[in-house]
Scaffold this motif. Structure first.
Motif, PDB file in Angstrom:
ATOM      1  N   UNK A  43     -39.445  19.271  19.000  1.00  0.00           N
ATOM      2  CA  UNK A  43     -40.358  20.265  18.448  1.00  0.00           C
ATOM      3  C   UNK A  43     -41.682  19.569  18.138  1.00  0.00           C
ATOM      4  N   UNK A  44     -42.760  20.049  18.760  1.00  0.00           N
ATOM      5  CA  UNK A  44     -44.085  19.492  18.509  1.00  0.00           C
ATOM      6  C   UNK A  44     -44.102  17.962  18.709  1.00  0.00           C
ATOM      7  N   UNK A  45     -43.538  17.528  19.855  1.00  0.00           N
ATOM      8  CA  UNK A  45     -43.551  16.119  20.253  1.00  0.00           C
ATOM      9  C   UNK A  45     -42.786  15.217  19.284  1.00  0.00           C
ATOM     10  N   UNK A  46     -41.808  15.777  18.592  1.00  0.00           N
ATOM     11  CA  UNK A  46     -40.987  15.007  17.674  1.00  0.00           C
ATOM     12  C   UNK A  46     -39.551  15.524  17.753  1.00  0.00           C
ATOM     13  N   UNK A  47     -38.586  14.636  17.510  1.00  0.00           N
ATOM     14  CA  UNK A  47     -37.185  15.010  17.578  1.00  0.00           C
ATOM     15  C   UNK A  47     -36.641  15.266  16.172  1.00  0.00           C
ATOM     16  N   UNK A  48     -35.912  16.387  16.033  1.00  0.00           N
ATOM     17  CA  UNK A  48     -35.344  16.778  14.752  1.00  0.00           C
ATOM     18  C   UNK A  48     -33.842  17.023  14.906  1.00  0.00           C
ATOM     19  N   UNK A  49     -33.106  16.622  13.888  1.00  0.00           N
ATOM     20  CA  UNK A  49     -31.670  16.833  13.866  1.00  0.00           C
ATOM     21  C   UNK A  49     -31.391  18.226  13.317  1.00  0.00           C
ATOM     22  N   UNK A  50     -30.564  18.998  14.047  1.00  0.00           N
ATOM     23  CA  UNK A  50     -30.354  20.399  13.720  1.00  0.00           C
ATOM     24  C   UNK A  50     -28.868  20.727  13.626  1.00  0.00           C
ATOM     25  N   UNK A  51     -28.546  21.628  12.707  1.00  0.00           N
ATOM     26  CA  UNK A  51     -27.207  22.213  12.651  1.00  0.00           C
ATOM     27  C   UNK A  51     -27.085  23.268  13.746  1.00  0.00           C
ATOM     28  N   UNK A  52     -25.894  23.349  14.367  1.00  0.00           N
ATOM     29  CA  UNK A  52     -25.677  24.325  15.426  1.00  0.00           C
ATOM     30  C   UNK A  52     -24.254  24.869  15.318  1.00  0.00           C
ATOM     31  N   UNK A  53     -24.049  25.956  14.551  1.00  0.00           N
ATOM     32  CA  UNK A  53     -22.702  26.523  14.432  1.00  0.00           C
ATOM     33  C   UNK A  53     -22.164  26.958  15.795  1.00  0.00           C
ATOM     34  N   UNK A  54     -20.841  26.934  15.930  1.00  0.00           N
ATOM     35  CA  UNK A  54     -20.175  27.331  17.166  1.00  0.00           C
ATOM     36  C   UNK A  54     -19.416  28.627  16.902  1.00  0.00           C
ATOM     37  N   UNK A  55     -19.775  29.681  17.621  1.00  0.00           N
ATOM     38  CA  UNK A  55     -19.124  30.981  17.467  1.00  0.00           C
ATOM     39  C   UNK A  55     -19.164  31.688  18.822  1.00  0.00           C
ATOM     40  N   UNK A  56     -18.094  31.512  19.597  1.00  0.00           N
ATOM     41  CA  UNK A  56     -18.039  32.055  20.951  1.00  0.00           C
ATOM     42  C   UNK A  56     -16.691  32.729  21.174  1.00  0.00           C
ATOM     43  N   UNK A  57     -16.688  33.859  21.858  1.00  0.00           N
ATOM     44  CA  UNK A  57     -15.444  34.574  22.106  1.00  0.00           C
ATOM     45  C   UNK A  57     -15.533  35.326  23.425  1.00  0.00           C
ATOM     46  N   UNK A  58     -14.354  35.594  24.017  1.00  0.00           N
ATOM     47  CA  UNK A  58     -14.288  36.372  25.249  1.00  0.00           C
ATOM     48  C   UNK A  58     -12.993  37.170  25.265  1.00  0.00           C
ATOM     49  N   UNK A  59     -13.009  38.304  25.981  1.00  0.00           N
ATOM     50  CA  UNK A  59     -11.840  39.166  26.136  1.00  0.00           C
ATOM     51  C   UNK A  59     -11.780  39.633  27.585  1.00  0.00           C
ATOM     52  N   UNK A  60     -10.586  39.541  28.176  1.00  0.00           N
ATOM     53  CA  UNK A  60     -10.397  39.946  29.560  1.00  0.00           C
ATOM     54  C   UNK A  60      -9.169  40.844  29.676  1.00  0.00           C
ATOM     55  N   UNK A  61      -9.292  41.901  30.474  1.00  0.00           N
ATOM     56  CA  UNK A  61      -8.187  42.805  30.776  1.00  0.00           C
ATOM     57  C   UNK A  61      -8.096  42.938  32.292  1.00  0.00           C
ATOM     58  N   UNK A  62      -6.884  42.793  32.823  1.00  0.00           N
ATOM     59  CA  UNK A  62      -6.672  42.843  34.269  1.00  0.00           C
ATOM     60  C   UNK A  62      -5.523  43.798  34.567  1.00  0.00           C
ATOM     61  N   UNK A  63      -5.800  44.856  35.335  1.00  0.00           N
ATOM     62  CA  UNK A  63      -4.793  45.812  35.786  1.00  0.00           C
ATOM     63  C   UNK A  63      -4.567  45.610  37.280  1.00  0.00           C
ATOM     64  N   UNK A  64      -3.290  45.613  37.692  1.00  0.00           N
ATOM     65  CA  UNK A  64      -2.986  45.316  39.091  1.00  0.00           C
ATOM     66  C   UNK A  64      -1.800  46.164  39.551  1.00  0.00           C
ATOM     67  N   UNK A  65      -1.945  46.827  40.685  1.00  0.00           N
ATOM     68  CA  UNK A  65      -0.880  47.622  41.296  1.00  0.00           C
ATOM     69  C   UNK A  65      -0.660  47.108  42.715  1.00  0.00           C
ATOM     70  N   UNK A  66       0.603  46.821  43.044  1.00  0.00           N
ATOM     71  CA  UNK A  66       0.950  46.284  44.358  1.00  0.00           C
ATOM     72  C   UNK A  66       2.000  47.176  45.015  1.00  0.00           C
ATOM     73  N   UNK A  67       1.758  47.479  46.287  1.00  0.00           N
ATOM     74  CA  UNK A  67       2.728  48.258  47.065  1.00  0.00           C
ATOM     75  C   UNK A  67       2.991  47.523  48.380  1.00  0.00           C
ATOM     76  N   UNK A  68       4.259  47.457  48.754  1.00  0.00           N
ATOM     77  CA  UNK A  68       4.666  46.722  49.938  1.00  0.00           C
ATOM     78  C   UNK A  68       5.401  47.637  50.902  1.00  0.00           C
ATOM     79  N   UNK A  69       4.917  47.653  52.153  1.00  0.00           N
ATOM     80  CA  UNK A  69       5.646  48.278  53.235  1.00  0.00           C
ATOM     81  C   UNK A  69       6.419  47.206  53.995  1.00  0.00           C
ATOM     82  N   UNK A  70       6.845  47.514  55.191  1.00  0.00           N
ATOM     83  CA  UNK A  70       7.664  46.572  55.939  1.00  0.00           C
ATOM     84  C   UNK A  70       6.875  45.319  56.296  1.00  0.00           C
ATOM     85  N   UNK A  71       5.633  45.477  56.748  1.00  0.00           N
ATOM     86  CA  UNK A  71       4.827  44.322  57.186  1.00  0.00           C
ATOM     87  C   UNK A  71       3.480  44.239  56.480  1.00  0.00           C
ATOM     88  N   UNK A  72       3.192  45.144  55.554  1.00  0.00           N
ATOM     89  CA  UNK A  72       1.882  45.180  54.905  1.00  0.00           C
ATOM     90  C   UNK A  72       2.060  45.220  53.390  1.00  0.00           C
TER      91      UNK A  72
END
Length: 633
Positions: A198-227
């Protein structure tokens, strides 16, 4: 201790200890409840549990011990495995229920998992994991002659925990149709410190960590004789509440150089952001004939990113003038992407198989940013095509050959303003081959080669050329096993002036008999990384040369002696030495005695000694004792 004080470290240990006792108490009460509800000798209820009491003694740098080992004294639930198989069943009641847990009671890696399944109907699982991460290092200034006067903290440090939850449900709707639902979430929280210019000088800073993620996966599978066709829908969200501020709070800070005119009385920077992504995917696999298969995939994704920014600064600038800034900003990005992929495999004969694949990926991203009243918009269009050809052949009774070739082209069209557009074209060619020789069931020899090159005039931080070579041999004779390998890897970038060279040799030998198991291993790693970067400023050119090397040896050995039907003795040894740019050594010695008190109870005594040194100043040695009581029914 400048960054994370001793009181903070002690508080963190105490907090984790309180969590440990609470977690252990919950599990203990659960075990009592299960035992009361089901007789321990019943055929439908079985399992095992391991309860441990640990004592930890550390001499030296406790921060470094926490970074590398991070174990505390106290009571632990080291292992739990419960199985319930009901004797009376209904059409939908589970055939089996399993509960397992490991490392509960404050260990840095903990997990709990619950499973339930009904044959040919459904499967369910839920998993909870918790991991603790800590980093705080010391730096040494070689310009100073007195080592005792230059013990300073690395201004980058962190202490956080990461918690994940994942639930999977699989349901067989019909003989040819199935449904799968997956939910997983991720939470990362804690605190850290960093450095900002900052302004040509280095400063020591606090940096809290607060990160989150949510994932939902829906899957439908159908099988014939060869497909087989699979339809998938996914929802993904990510949130990061990013902020950083002066480590000393409200109050002046003179930065790294007290003689610099730059001073801060107040500084706060907030940059929270969140993203939402929706994906639609179609997978198809078919067997046209016994020899010929085709697989295809279509993926369409839409992602939206929203961000905010605010900065407040009070103090004195590098010119000595008062510094008073209050900035606000908003931003958003919309990304649409499509991927089309098709692959085929064909067996020409029983000994020759060929394959080919083609992938096309397109991305269109529009970004809009408004900061301090100044707006900027950009439009990115990326098209990536990749063609891969491969062959797998048995060229003789004892010889097999696998080889492949790939070609990738990428077109990037970036537009930052209505009258400015930049078009980049990149090409990447590569090949790989693998030869395997197996004259008998005891001996196996493998040689592999890989080469990739990128024709991209704008690439500066990644390699433009990569080569990998590896030879491996496996041999077994009776109760003996031997594995040895040697690998060499080259990476370079002529335009950026850097190259990377690594060599690694691994040898592992083992012997297994009825009463004795022996294992020994050796790894030798030689790594060199150099950068000769020329920086041009006006009429002046300066050479920034960086040279890093690592010469590391890793030894390990294990002895397991089944002395009697009741007694097992175990000893392990590990030694790591790095004599490169960083002088690091670590030695671990552990022993264990396992004694079967009865068919149900087992007593284990463990001892572990660790000796760590990172020259010229950081070192610790630790002694860890454990007594473990195991019970199975």
């Amino acid at each position: 201790m400048n960054n994370l004080s001793a009181s903070k470290i002690g508080s963190s240990f105490a907090q984790r200890s309180r969590k440990a006792h609470l977690t252990f108490g919950t599990i203990f009460l659960a075990l009592v409840g299960i035992s009361a509800g089901y007789p321990l000798g019943a055929e439908e209820f079985s399992g095992n549990v391991q309860l441990g009491l640990r004592n930890v003694d550390v001499d030296g740098d406790k921060s470094k011990f926490k970074q590398h080992i991070q174990q505390d004294s106290g009571l632990r639930l080291l292992g739990l495995d419960l199985n319930y198989r009901p004797s009376s069943k209904t059409a939908y009641s589970p055939d089996e229920v399993n509960l397992s847990a490991y490392g509960l009671g404050g260990d840095p890696y903990q997990s709990v998992q619950l499973k339930a399944a009904k044959n040919k109907r459904y499967k369910f699982s839920f998993r909870h994991t918790q991991s603790d991460y800590f980093y705080q290092d010391l730096l040494f200034n070689p310009a100073e002659q007195n080592a005792e006067a230059v013990v300073v903290d690395d201004l980058h440090s962190f202490d956080y925990e990461r918690i994940t939850h994942r639930a999977d449900l699989y349901v067989q709707l019909a003989d040819q149709t199935s449904f799968k639902l997956t939910f997983d979430e991720y939470k990362k929280s804690g605190h850290s410190r960093t450095v900002l210019d900052i302004q040509r000088e280095e400063f020591e800073l606090e940096q809290p960590i607060d990160e989150s993620s949510h994932n939902i996966d829906l899957e439908v599978t159908h099988t014939w004789k060869t497909i087989t066709i699979t339809l998938s829908e996914r929802w993904k969200t990510l949130e990061n509440d990013f902020s950083t501020f002066l480590a000393s709070g409200v109050g002046d800070s003179e930065g790294s150089d007290p003689d610099s005119p730059t001073r801060l009385d107040l500084f706060f920077l907030g940059q929270p952001y969140q993203s939402d992504t929706r994906e639609h995917q179609l997978n198809l696999a078919t067997h046209l004939t016994k020899e010929w298969t085709i697989a295809a995939n279509v993926l369409v994704a839409d992602s939206n990113l929203d961000m905010r920014a605010s900065e407040r600064t009070l103090g004195t600038g590098f010119t000595g003038a008062p510094l008073n800034q209050a900035l606000q900003g908003l931003g958003s990005a919309d990304r649409d992407s499509q991927q089309y992929f098709i692959s085929t495999d064909y067996s020409v004969t029983d000994n020759i198989h060929i394959s080919a694949s083609l992938r096309e990926y397109t991305l269109d991203q529009d970004t809009s940013i408004l900061f301090d009243g100044i707006g900027e918009q950009s439009d990115w269009k990326i098209k990536n095509d990749r063609l891969t050809l491969g062959i797998d052949a048995r060229i003789a009774n004892n010889w097999t050959l696998a080889a492949g070739w790939s070609r990738q082209t990428q077109n990037v069209d970036s537009q930052k303003a209505a009258n400015f557009s930049n078009i980049e074209k990149r090409k990447n060619n590569g090949f790989w081959t693998k030869i395997n020789y197996r004259p008998n069931r005891q001996l196996n020899f493998t040689l592999s080669v890989e080469d990739n090159s990128i024709n991209d005039p704008f690439t500066s931080t990644s390699p433009t050329n990569t080569q990998r070579y590896r030879a491996r041999v496996r041999f077994r004779h009776g109760e003996w096993r031997l594995m040895a390998s040697h690998s060499r890897r080259f990476r370079d970038n002529d335009k950026a002036g850097w190259d990377f060279d690594s060599k690694q040799t691994d040898i592992h030998i083992s012997h297994t008999s009825e009463h004795l198991t022996l294992q020994a291993g050796l790894s030798l790693v030689d790594l060199n990384h150099s950068i000769d970067q020329v920086v041009t400023g006006g009429f002046r050119q300066d050479l920034f040369a960086i040279d890093y090397d690592s010469d590391a040896n890793f030894w390990n050995g294990t002895v397991r002696w089944h002395a009697t039907s009741q007694l097992n003795l175990i000893a392990e040894y590990r030694n790591y030495q790095n004599k490169g740019s960083l002088k690091v050594s670590r030695e671990d010695i552990s022993t264990a005695l396992q004694y079967a008190l009865s068919q149900s109870f087992q007593l284990t005594l463990k001892y572990r000694h660790s000796d760590f040194s990172e020259e010229p100043m950081e070192a610790f040695n630790s002694d860890i004792w454990e007594i473990v009581l195991g019970y199975q029914w």
